[in-house]
Design an enzyme around this catalytic site. Structure first.
Site, PDB file in Angstrom:
ATOM      1  N   ALA A  25      53.364  -2.465  33.924  1.00 34.90           N
ATOM      2  CA  ALA A  25      52.866  -2.877  32.613  1.00 34.90           C
ATOM      3  C   ALA A  25      54.002  -3.006  31.598  1.00 34.90           C
ATOM      4  O   ALA A  25      54.045  -3.962  30.810  1.00 34.90           O
ATOM      5  CB  ALA A  25      51.837  -1.858  32.114  1.00 34.90           C
TER       6      ALA A  25
ATOM      7  N   CYS B 147      53.296  -0.063  45.138  1.00 34.71           N
ATOM      8  CA  CYS B 147      52.281  -0.237  46.176  1.00 34.71           C
ATOM      9  C   CYS B 147      52.908  -0.419  47.542  1.00 34.71           C
ATOM     10  O   CYS B 147      52.224  -0.364  48.562  1.00 34.71           O
ATOM     11  CB  CYS B 147      51.402  -1.449  45.878  1.00 34.71           C
ATOM     12  SG  CYS B 147      50.684  -1.367  44.243  1.00 34.71           S
TER      13      CYS B 147
END
Lengths: 426, 426
Positions: free
Chosen positions: A11, A42
């Site tokens: 972000a 991830c």
């Protein structure tokens, strides 16, 4: 004008980049407490699995790229210990004070080792690059033969299969009766039989025994938003425990925006707050916050709750609500569950399992899950698009979806499931 | 009540099955002029390629299934030569007369050999099971070394690569400047370089030479709806040359429905008539016609113009309009074209190319094309869903699409393309 971004992973970097693109005159600084920015968190389970060589191979951009190409100042190892909004000032761990005019708060989430394993040298979490490197070192140096994974969410399942792929004997313990945080017997059942095929011993509704004799313990019992500092500074939290924002991602403090895993958002199906810390959402929220610090008023519409995970070769995609969740949200769920080939028989595709849930009175789709192979991502995305547009089953069943024998069937499994829903709604 | 269905491939069998499911009392007969019903015609190129052993392996259901399980009378080799609606009667080639109360007309489309090759023993078309068997015999018995494919549509491209895969030297001739029937320089360019990699000599904007010296000639210069009999019987045709129907798929003759490749439908983006003979649409239209002969009034909403084809390992998906087509339909198209990885780098995915077209004033998406690997089908389906729901680029860019490194990227290529469109619309 000074824009400061706290947090330099998904972000934060999206926010900084977007702000720069819209306004060349801003002074933009990113404060990241870790050693690295912009790594694909991830991908960490795939690092452990051995698919990726190092954390650096997961790094998308080096700080120099931002500094030189985008004129964004990147400070790693810069830990914020206090936010003093009345003075528009951040205090760093080294005592330094950093002034801002507009602030984007992207403090992320964290995975905490349960207290009983706090000092256990066999016990690890996997959330940051540093966690992954510690675990990687342990696997290399100690060569553990057995592992216990605590937690049946995304990280728990990915790590159980990653460790299994490395040859460890793996037991998985999940305290509740469902997997992937979705109260959904269909999904849990399908996952359980798949985990059995992967020879992962799975214990649902079971607390791990007090004296685990595994060589390695991976705890993945749940993320929490990193909101302590924000709350201390007077930033309001929502019902979910994450930071509450307006549609433009501003917090209750004027000029302070929050985005990514530390903030909650809105579920597009229910219109209610939801906290689901995922990188895709973080990127999108970051971009919106980055636009709005420049004076725009872009809105983030919320999420459908879409997620996708690979569990030992099986792709599992979810979006919207399961039957149980839908009922709790006030819908009258009707559910179709089908299994159908994902491509022409002579292309040897795996069967695709689809669960599609609709609301009886409005006939709107409210959720779905898909299990299978490569085609799962696209199929769950079609459902997510339909949820976002509040599509009825009637319209969904007539969708003009693509067909070619190597990739799909004339009657896509999604449409077969929709037909079944129509019969149930008849 | 007697329901007669003319045609027993996709639309016809869907209609008969749906009618039976809704009304057990109907007398339902399917008249099919060919030898087989229910074979997957879209699989014929894969038969030629060698992926499928025989036409019978492409047959989904045998007539017995319909006769026994669904109580539908199936007559193969039953060619209708005249429709006499005032008498509610069909005349067959053998002189027999078949009475109906309600009729579903699914006479399909045909591929005609251009007249200059009408008597050339080297020249073939590929549309029906019989065509495929003739071609298969020729390939087996004559072992041709060189092939010329005439036509750069779906069948032309699939057959060019299928013959190439069998080891033939293949030249492809297309009379216009574009491929796949889409006036789209981006798509045609990408396909041309791919065909070059497949070592298929492609000649655009070129009529095949009068004296082709290939051992095998495959003509695929365009389908036409089979409407001669229907038109003779007074069934009205639309602007596209195919049968015009109401939204409930009834023709101008009361009680006579048309579905599948012989009928036109509505484009959901433009609201205008479109004729696009594809099996998926045929199945859906068939089901609606089958419901409506039982007295229902279901509506077929039309199509987005979605199609998918594999060209020598490259998946190509299209939906809605290209830039040129959009302009012709009265939109002010703005186009984004991007290339991005379809999955995490360490999963070795192919680059995905996305073209996304929006209308400047309404900001609505009006079309898209996607090229890549397995992920193409799902991505083009997401665009098709967005087109159907008249989604704006603004909403599309915020879609909650799935992400997991083995299958997708944090920022899906679709969303990257949407971001680019937003910049262009800014």
């Amino acid at each position: 004008m000074r824009v400061v971004v706290v947090g330099g992973v998904a972000a934060g970097l999206s926010a900084a980049s977007r702000a720069r693109r819209l306004d060349a005159s801003l002074e933009i600084t990113v404060l990241e407490k870790g050693r690295r920015i912009s790594y694909a968190a991830c991908g960490l389970p795939y690092l452990i699995e051995g698919q990726v060589a190092s954390v650096d191979a997961l790094t998308v951009y080096k700080p120099e790229k931002f500094e030189r190409e985008r004129n964004i100042r990147i400070r790693t190892g810069a830990e914020v210990v206090s936010l003093q909004h009345p003075r528009r000032e951040l205090v760093l761990a080294n005592g330094e004070r950093v002034k801002y005019d507009r602030l984007v708060w992207t403090s992320g989430a964290r995975e905490v080792k349960p207290s009983e394993y706090a000092d256990d040298p066999r016990a690890f979490v996997l959330h940051t690059d540093a966690d992954a490197e510690k675990l990687q070192g342990y696997l290399r140096d100690r060569n553990p033969k057995t592992a216990a994974v605590l937690g049946g969410g995304y990280i728990g399942l990915e790590m159980a299969t990653a460790l299994r792929a490395r040859g460890l004997k793996v037991s998985l313990y999940q305290e509740t009766t469902d997997l992937l945080g979705r109260e959904d017997a269909f999904l849990t059942g399908a996952l359980l039989s798949h985990l059995e095929r992967c020879r992962i011993e799975t214990h649902l509704n079971t607390r791990a025994p007090a004296r685990l004799d595994a060589d390695l313990i991976l705890t993945a019992t749940g993320l929490k938003p990193n909101v302590t500092l924000a709350a201390e500074a007077g930033i309001e939290l929502g019902r979910t425990g994450a930071i509450r924002t307006t549609e433009t991602l501003e917090t209750n403090l004027h000029g302070v925006y929050a985005a990514g895993d530390c903030a909650e958002t809105t579920h597009v199906v229910s219109g209610r707050p939801i906290w689901l810390p995922l990188g895709t959402t973080a990127n999108k929220m970051g971009r919106i916050a980055g636009a709005n610090v420049t004076g725009r008023r872009e809105r983030f519409p919320g999420i459908a709750g879409t997620s996708l995970v690979r569990v030992g070769g099986l792709a599992v995609g979810l979006t919207g609500f399961s039957e149980l969740q839908a009922r709790r949200e006030g819908f009258s769920p009707v559910v179709a569950r089908i299994s159908a080939p994902g491509k022409a028989r002579y292309f040897w595709g795996r069967q695709v399992q689809v669960e599609l849930t609709a609301d009886r009175s409005s006939r709107r789709l409210v959720g779905g899950s898909v299990l299978g192979d490569e085609g799962v991502a696209g199929r769950v995305n079609v459902i997510a698009t339909a949820l976002t547009m509040r599509m009825t089953v009637d319209d969904f069943a007539q969708l003009d979806l693509s067909y070619a024998p190597p990739y799909a069937t004339a009657m896509d499994p999604l449409l077969i499931a929709a037909q079944q829903l129509l019969h149930l709604l008849d």
